[in-house]
Design an enzyme around this catalytic site. Structure first.
Site, PDB file in Angstrom:
ATOM      1  N   LEU A 527      -2.845  -1.322   2.271  1.00 24.54           N
ATOM      2  CA  LEU A 527      -1.403  -1.168   2.102  1.00 24.54           C
ATOM      3  C   LEU A 527      -0.942   0.270   2.307  1.00 24.54           C
ATOM      4  O   LEU A 527       0.186   0.525   2.701  1.00 24.54           O
ATOM      5  CB  LEU A 527      -0.978  -1.627   0.701  1.00 24.54           C
ATOM      6  CG  LEU A 527      -1.248  -3.095   0.372  1.00 24.54           C
ATOM      7  CD1 LEU A 527      -0.933  -3.363  -1.092  1.00 24.54           C
ATOM      8  CD2 LEU A 527      -0.425  -3.998   1.262  1.00 24.54           C
ATOM      9  N   GLY A 528      -1.802   1.226   2.015  1.00 26.21           N
ATOM     10  CA  GLY A 528      -1.424   2.628   2.119  1.00 26.21           C
ATOM     11  C   GLY A 528      -2.450   3.494   1.420  1.00 26.21           C
ATOM     12  O   GLY A 528      -3.529   3.036   1.053  1.00 26.21           O
ATOM     13  N   GLY A 530      -2.757   7.182  -1.247  1.00 27.84           N
ATOM     14  CA  GLY A 530      -2.170   8.282  -1.987  1.00 27.84           C
ATOM     15  C   GLY A 530      -3.228   9.286  -2.386  1.00 27.84           C
ATOM     16  O   GLY A 530      -4.369   9.230  -1.914  1.00 27.84           O
ATOM     17  N   GLY A 531      -2.855  10.191  -3.265  1.00 30.95           N
ATOM     18  CA  GLY A 531      -3.797  11.210  -3.688  1.00 30.95           C
ATOM     19  C   GLY A 531      -4.986  10.634  -4.434  1.00 30.95           C
ATOM     20  O   GLY A 531      -6.077  11.184  -4.425  1.00 30.95           O
ATOM     21  N   PHE A 532      -4.779   9.509  -5.104  1.00 31.39           N
ATOM     22  CA  PHE A 532      -5.860   8.840  -5.832  1.00 31.39           C
ATOM     23  C   PHE A 532      -6.862   8.222  -4.862  1.00 31.39           C
ATOM     24  O   PHE A 532      -8.071   8.274  -5.064  1.00 31.39           O
ATOM     25  CB  PHE A 532      -5.238   7.756  -6.721  1.00 31.39           C
ATOM     26  CG  PHE A 532      -6.216   7.004  -7.583  1.00 31.39           C
ATOM     27  CD1 PHE A 532      -6.413   7.376  -8.897  1.00 31.39           C
ATOM     28  CD2 PHE A 532      -6.926   5.923  -7.095  1.00 31.39           C
ATOM     29  CE1 PHE A 532      -7.301   6.689  -9.708  1.00 31.39           C
ATOM     30  CE2 PHE A 532      -7.817   5.227  -7.885  1.00 31.39           C
ATOM     31  CZ  PHE A 532      -8.004   5.612  -9.204  1.00 31.39           C
ATOM     32  N   GLY A 533      -6.335   7.620  -3.784  1.00 28.27           N
ATOM     33  CA  GLY A 533      -7.180   6.945  -2.810  1.00 28.27           C
ATOM     34  C   GLY A 533      -6.424   5.813  -2.158  1.00 28.27           C
ATOM     35  O   GLY A 533      -5.212   5.644  -2.352  1.00 28.27           O
ATOM     36  N   PRO A 534      -7.104   4.983  -1.359  1.00 25.47           N
ATOM     37  CA  PRO A 534      -6.432   3.883  -0.664  1.00 25.47           C
ATOM     38  C   PRO A 534      -6.057   2.749  -1.604  1.00 25.47           C
ATOM     39  O   PRO A 534      -6.648   2.586  -2.672  1.00 25.47           O
ATOM     40  CB  PRO A 534      -7.477   3.432   0.364  1.00 25.47           C
ATOM     41  CG  PRO A 534      -8.780   3.798  -0.260  1.00 25.47           C
ATOM     42  CD  PRO A 534      -8.540   5.068  -1.030  1.00 25.47           C
ATOM     43  N   LYS A 549      -6.106  -0.305  -6.348  1.00 30.38           N
ATOM     44  CA  LYS A 549      -6.116   1.134  -6.092  1.00 30.38           C
ATOM     45  C   LYS A 549      -7.553   1.624  -6.248  1.00 30.38           C
ATOM     46  O   LYS A 549      -8.119   1.613  -7.332  1.00 30.38           O
ATOM     47  CB  LYS A 549      -5.183   1.856  -7.056  1.00 30.38           C
ATOM     48  CG  LYS A 549      -5.062   3.355  -6.773  1.00 30.38           C
ATOM     49  CD  LYS A 549      -4.238   4.062  -7.843  1.00 30.38           C
ATOM     50  CE  LYS A 549      -2.779   3.758  -7.711  1.00 30.38           C
ATOM     51  NZ  LYS A 549      -1.977   4.611  -8.619  1.00 30.38           N
ATOM     52  N   ASP A 646       6.251  12.684 -11.648  1.00 26.79           N
ATOM     53  CA  ASP A 646       6.218  12.473 -10.197  1.00 26.79           C
ATOM     54  C   ASP A 646       7.076  11.277  -9.810  1.00 26.79           C
ATOM     55  O   ASP A 646       6.679  10.439  -9.007  1.00 26.79           O
ATOM     56  CB  ASP A 646       4.782  12.277  -9.716  1.00 26.79           C
ATOM     57  CG  ASP A 646       4.643  12.519  -8.203  1.00 26.79           C
ATOM     58  OD1 ASP A 646       5.525  13.187  -7.635  1.00 26.79           O
ATOM     59  OD2 ASP A 646       3.669  12.038  -7.615  1.00 26.79           O
TER      60      ASP A 646
END
Length: 838
Positions: A527-528, A530-534, A549, A646
């Site tokens: 899906l996308g 972020g800083g955490f991971g895919p 996540k 955030d």
């Protein structure tokens, strides 16, 4: 009606007398009471009624009111128009809401019109010269006709000597609706008379004339609901499955309504009746071709949007072409059904799906099979055939006998019988559905089904795998023990918030379950990132869709963020916060499992020129209010006082009904006791949403979240990002542009050009002002979220805003980026977003 008004007057007089006798009741002064009672007394004296008798009339300025006081009929002028119309509206609702217009295409140009009932039972609207502007008709003549406004909102002409008969009406407004459906109304066709009852939009907020959009029960093939622009279909719901018309926007059974569907040789119609008469609701089609259901909430004194169609891009009619299926949760949204391939592969890459898909193996007719496809909205049924008495097996046999039969399904899921067949080799307007999806059996070549030869191959392969498994079992056991030790070490870092099977708030998911759900983290399910991971989409065995996540191995701070989310989200329960379903920490893998949000994040839709059209103003205002309530819960009502740190469009997820859910608590911090502010040397977050005191000094508080919310509000109103905003007349960012327009009294120029916002202008202006109050330079000037929620929900005075912080943000950022500080970066820049084709 007179008795009803007299009761009100008597109650008020009793209240006044008691207060004069010295009872402990605080009453207004005598003049106030007189002003309250006088209109009611006047109504009684003037003979206010719900009826017009033969030979009688009402003039402009006079009205009739239904017996319970729910509806009123009279003359009105819509919006800014000076034309006069005879219409009906809710009597006791503070927001004037017109539900029916008689002379919608033939307005009066003055206030000298007269609505009169004449023999043999016809309502006529006369102008100043006694010319007929509009009239009803009469199915038969009666001696004593009466026109009566019913409590249902139906204006009827009946025989005055037949007080109880509603079956033999001479005429009723329910047979001639305009843009609004009311409970008890029937939509559909009378095949004997050739008359169709359907909704049609207004031309504009100032003109109730017949617009270009309409809402129909279409009986062609098998009945389904259609939204049309002219003759072109825009959106579709259905076909009828024995319980409801399945598919968006309302997949679940609604306990507030009872649904009726009737079809025979003489008629076909659909009707919904309110179970609770006190429940006020209406269904409309607006000038933009959006059909919406609204419910009235007394507590907030406003209409609340219950659902809307189109609700997402997949409600666009025939978006993916023949044998293509739309899935709002995937990227791209269109995909071919299993065992089908794009007919135009190059066009598919360009996101041009109009040519649809074709079978990868051609049919031969003899020996063809039918494969089952589940969890979909059934294809357009305009060119289908049906028979209610067939079983599903008989339906299959009927389809097998005819080589032109493409697919079949069960007609009535309630009774478990009936046959619906498609004969043309084009199945269009299919979409994937998580709820209310049905199964269809599509004709395929025999080679597409599992053959006996393939089964033998599977058995052979399975045998070889078994032998290899025995050889590798010792090595597997050793690796398993090693991973368990490593896993225990990782879990110890999470303290008491580790997830396991005994934790009541945070269930443990086995890695094998997640691997199966996500197809081993396939790219097609991504899906996308972020800083955490895919982040991956997954489907559990029971059919529940999830978002996974996955901690990236390259993420230095990922474990800390995971711990933070475990601490906070496991303890938070609110409809406007994303819900965590559990976690999986096994071997090298660390994952959080969330509820799946089919409409992705707000930024995916809001900042896309095409998709943003799905967000009309009511939807945007609903999103603004939802975010506000979610923040209020975090700041004030939750067990922990939480600062998100955030908040941004990318961290607002949207469910199937466009309800906003705040997500990504990896950077969040909690306050205890009376603590309201803290400071950090490591500033994290996203520029464009950071408050000045946080970005420059590292100070964060609930007011820094308020600042971020204010930025979000202005972005939602304008459809533009704060960062990267440009204007030909100045170099200000979005906040500066909004402030400039506000000072010059031109706030409405900020609104997204795609919005038809005129009818909602006060609400839009109030939202802009609230947004500017939230982004003021001084944190002490910014309102709390409790004040924000109140200001958004009330029409009272709102304080004037002061100059916003980061008035010229781009210049500030340029200087800060050159200094190479940690504050210049966000570890959480992207949440769950759709990879777009380039």
């Amino acid at each position: 009606m007179i008795v009803y008004l007299l009761k009100k007057v008597v109650l008020m007089l009793v209240y006044l007398v008691k207060s004069k006798k010295g009872m402990r009741i605080t009453a207004p002064n005598d003049l106030s009471w007189f002003l309250l009672i006088f209109p009611l007394i006047f109504q009684v004296i003037s003979g206010a009624t719900d009826s017009i008798e033969a030979g009688k009339s009402i003039r402009d300025g006079e009205t009739i009111v239904s017996s319970g006081g729910k509806f009123e009929l009279g003359f009105f002028s819509p919006g800014n128009s000076r034309n006069r119309y005879v219409g009906m509206w809710f009597k006791n609702i503070t927001v004037t809401t017109v539900v029916w217009v008689a002379n919608r295409d033939l307005p009066l140009t003055d206030n000298l019109g007269v609505l009169k009932l004449i023999q043999p039972g016809i309502l006529v609207l006369l102008n100043v010269t006694n010319g007929t502007v509009w009239s009803s008709n009469a199915s038969r003549a009666v001696e004593n006709p009466v026109a009566q406004l019913l409590e249902s909102g139906n204006l009827v002409v009946r025989d005055g000597n037949d007080h109880d008969g509603q079956e033999n009406l001479l005429w009723q407004s329910f047979d001639h609706p305009t843009d609004t459906y009311l409970p008890g109304m029937s939509l559909g066709w009378n095949f004997v008379t050739g008359k169709e009852t359907y909704l049609s939009s207004w031309k504009s907020n100032d003109d109730p004339g017949t617009g270009e959009f309409s809402f129909h029960l279409d009986p062609t093939g098998y009945p389904q609901l259609l939204i049309r622009k002219g003759s072109a279909v825009q959106s579709r719901i259905g076909p009828w499955n024995g319980i409801r018309f399945p598919g968006p926007p309302n997949p679940k059974e609604d306990p507030t309504y009872s649904l009726t569907f009737m079809m025979d040789d003489e008629k076909v119609y659909y009707r919904s009746d309110s179970v609770d008469g006190s429940f006020v609701s209406r269904y409309t089609i607006n000038q933009s071709g959006v059909s919406q259901r609204w419910t009235w909430v007394d507590r907030t004194r406003g209409w609340v949007l219950y659902f809307s169609l189109p609700a997402d891009i997949c409600d666009t009619y025939n978006l993916c072409g023949s044998f293509g299926s739309c899935n709002v949760g995937s990227s791209p949204s269109c995909e071919c059904l299993d065992r089908f391939v794009p007919k135009d592969p190059d066009g598919w890459v360009r996101a041009d799906w109009s040519n649809g898909c074709v079978r990868r193996t051609n049919l031969s007719c003899q020996g063809d099979v039918f494969l089952k496809y589940s969890g979909i909205k059934l294809p357009d049924a305009q060119r289908s055939w049906n028979k209610a008495t067939m079983t599903l097996d008989e339906c299959r046999q009927e389809c097998l006998r005819n080589c032109s039969c493409t697919a079949y399904t069960q007609l009535d899921i309630n009774k478990g019988n009936g046959c619906l067949i498609w004969y043309e080799d084009q199945l269009i307007d299919i979409r994937t559905m998580t709820q209310d999806g049905q199964a269809i059996y599509i004709r395929m070549a025999a080679s597409e089904a599992d053959s006996g030869g393939k089964k033998r191959e599977v058995v052979l392969i399975a045998s070889l795998v078994s032998v290899m498994g025995v050889v590798l079992s010792g090595l597997s056991l050793f690796l398993c023990l090693w991973k368990i030790r490593k896993n225990d070490s990782k879990l110890s870092k999470l303290g008491k918030y580790k997830c396991d099977e005994k934790h009541p708030d945070l269930p443990f998911f086995n890695l094998s379950v997640i691997l199966k759900a996500t197809n081993h983290f396939s790219q097609s399910n991504k899906l996308g990132e972020g800083g955490f991971g895919p982040v991956y989409k997954g489907v559990l065995e029971e059919g529940q869709e999830i978002a996974v996540k996955r901690l990236s191995k390259e993420s230095r701070q990922g474990l800390d963020e995971l711990k933070t989310e475990l601490i906070f989200i496991a303890k938070l329960q609110h409809r406007n916060l994303v819900k965590i379903l559990g976690c999986c920490i096994q071997g090298d893998e660390s994952m959080l499992i969330y509820e799946y949000m089919p409409n992705k994040s707000l930024d995916v839709i809001l900042f896309d020129q095409t998709k943003s059209r799905l967000l009309d103003w009511p939807k945007r205002f609903h999103i603004i209010n939802g975010i506000a309530r979610g923040l209020l819960y975090l700041h004030q009502d939750s067990r922990l006082r939480i600062i998100h740190r955030d908040l941004k469009a990318g961290n607002i997820l949207l469910d199937a009904e466009m309800n906003p859910k705040i997500s990504d608590f990896g950077l969040a911090r909690s306050f205890g006791g009376n603590q309201t502010e803290a400071q950090t040397l490591h500033v994290v977050g996203t520029y464009g949403y950071m408050s000045p005191e946080y970005a420059v000094e590292g100070l964060f508080s609930i007011k820094s979240d308020v600042f971020s919310f204010g930025v979000l509000v202005l972005e939602i109103v304008s459809g533009k990002r704060n960062r990267g905003f440009s204007h030909s007349d100045h170099s200000l960012n979005l906040l500066g542009h909004a402030w400039k327009l506000y000072k010059e009294g031109r706030s409405l120029e900020l609104v997204d050009a795609s919005l038809d916002h005129k009818i909602y202008s006060p609400e839009v202006v109030r939202s802009i002002q609230v947004g500017l109050l939230c982004v003021q330079q001084n944190p002490e000037d910014r309102p709390t979220m409790s004040s924000v929620v109140l200001m958004l929900g009330n029409e009272g005075e709102i304080p004037q805003a002061k100059k916003p912080g980061f008035f010229t943000e781009r210049d500030v950022l340029a200087s800060q980026n050159s200094s190479s500080t940690d504050a210049a970066n966000s570890r959480n820049e992207v949440t769950i977003t759709m990879p777009e084709p380039r």
